[in-house]
Motif scaffolding. Structure first.
Motif, mmCIF file in Angstrom:
data_model
loop_
_atom_site.group_PDB
_atom_site.id
_atom_site.type_symbol
_atom_site.label_atom_id
_atom_site.label_comp_id
_atom_site.label_asym_id
_atom_site.label_seq_id
_atom_site.Cartn_x
_atom_site.Cartn_y
_atom_site.Cartn_z
ATOM 1 N N HIS A 87 14.405 27.533 -3.046
ATOM 2 C CA HIS A 87 14.120 27.769 -1.642
ATOM 3 C C HIS A 87 15.413 28.327 -0.955
ATOM 4 O O HIS A 87 15.099 28.991 -0.026
ATOM 5 N N TRP A 88 16.591 28.334 -1.458
ATOM 6 C CA TRP A 88 17.669 28.947 -1.243
ATOM 7 C C TRP A 88 17.469 30.451 -1.037
ATOM 8 O O TRP A 88 16.820 31.056 -2.226
ATOM 9 N N THR A 89 17.915 31.392 -0.082
ATOM 10 C CA THR A 89 17.994 32.854 -0.336
ATOM 11 C C THR A 89 19.323 33.100 0.006
ATOM 12 O O THR A 89 20.165 32.524 0.775
ATOM 13 N N VAL A 90 19.552 34.329 -0.201
ATOM 14 C CA VAL A 90 20.961 34.902 0.336
ATOM 15 C C VAL A 90 21.236 34.786 1.873
ATOM 16 O O VAL A 90 22.585 34.399 2.283
ATOM 17 N N PRO A 91 20.263 35.185 2.613
ATOM 18 C CA PRO A 91 20.433 34.956 3.896
ATOM 19 C C PRO A 91 20.655 33.539 4.556
ATOM 20 O O PRO A 91 21.334 33.125 5.243
ATOM 21 N N GLU A 140 34.031 31.378 -2.735
ATOM 22 C CA GLU A 140 33.855 32.039 -3.915
ATOM 23 C C GLU A 140 32.333 31.539 -4.599
ATOM 24 O O GLU A 140 31.912 32.403 -5.278
ATOM 25 N N ASP A 141 32.501 30.152 -4.745
ATOM 26 C CA ASP A 141 31.359 29.434 -5.549
ATOM 27 C C ASP A 141 29.917 30.211 -4.670
ATOM 28 O O ASP A 141 28.801 30.518 -5.469
ATOM 29 N N LEU A 142 30.037 30.102 -3.531
ATOM 30 C CA LEU A 142 28.843 30.573 -2.698
ATOM 31 C C LEU A 142 28.311 31.932 -2.917
ATOM 32 O O LEU A 142 27.341 32.279 -3.060
ATOM 33 N N ARG A 143 29.598 32.586 -3.167
ATOM 34 C CA ARG A 143 29.454 34.366 -3.389
ATOM 35 C C ARG A 143 28.710 34.423 -4.922
ATOM 36 O O ARG A 143 27.987 35.165 -4.973
ATOM 37 N N LEU A 144 29.153 33.463 -5.830
ATOM 38 C CA LEU A 144 28.637 33.415 -7.146
ATOM 39 C C LEU A 144 26.829 33.194 -7.053
ATOM 40 O O LEU A 144 26.215 33.714 -7.737
ATOM 41 N N TYR A 145 26.773 32.081 -6.358
ATOM 42 C CA TYR A 145 25.517 31.653 -6.259
ATOM 43 C C TYR A 145 24.540 32.647 -5.482
ATOM 44 O O TYR A 145 23.639 32.631 -5.614
ATOM 45 N N ALA A 146 25.204 33.385 -4.452
ATOM 46 C CA ALA A 146 24.407 34.252 -3.851
ATOM 47 C C ALA A 146 24.058 35.449 -4.755
ATOM 48 O O ALA A 146 22.673 36.024 -4.595
#
Length: 164
Positions: A87-91, A140-146
């Motif tokens: 469900h998650w997308t980068v935007p 940083e964790d969200l950047r890795l996840y993106a």
């Protein structure tokens, strides 16, 4: 992503807005105070009348996944789920990050109440941990996840991570 022994019935449309982006999330869970001990570094509950659980820090290793899954299995509604990657997308991750002030405000409002009223030091400690994570390494964790959402793999040291 499969996790042996974990069947969650949480629906994406019912997820708690306090969940951090990632594969695991809480949605339509039971009162969560008793589950805090199972995954204190990952799961909290809200301050609403129904005290639903949410994932404030996604697990990043097998031991942490085991803690989150164990807590999710103890929820009598089985309201956690682990299909967030679908469900998650980068935007959407970026939008969640832009709106993080809402979570910080919620933490600031609830922390004094939980410290004084509930007598639950574990819940108050969890809120403080969420606040520290929100103001620290979560970016940083969200950047890795993106990156993972976009590429479906981990980055190499030379690769640039997406901006939030």
């Amino acid at each position: 992503m499969g996790h042996a022994g974990f069947t969650g019935y949480g629906r994406w449309s019912d997820r708690n807005w306090r969940n951090v982006p990632g594969p695991f999330y809480g949605a339509s869970t039971d009162t969560m105070w008793h589950l805090l001990a199972e995954a204190p570094a990952h799961i909290l509950c809200d301050d609403e009348d129904n005290s639903q659980g949410f994932v404030f820090r996604q697990p990043i290793d097998a031991a942490a996944v085991e803690c989150v899954v164990r807590a999710a299995q103890l929820d009598c509604y089985l309201g956690f789920a682990h299909d967030g990657d679908q469900h998650w997308t980068v935007p959407e991750v970026r939008r969640w990050w832009r709106e993080r002030r809402r979570i910080a405000e919620w933490i600031n409002d609830v922390l004094p109440k939980w410290t004084a009223d509930t007598g639950n030091p574990a819940a108050a400690a969890g809120l403080r941990a969420y606040a520290a994570y929100l103001g620290g390494e979560l970016a940083e964790d969200l950047r890795l996840y993106a990156f993972w959402l976009d590429q479906r793999r981990s980055p190499t040291p030379e690769e640039r991570l997406p901006e939030l």
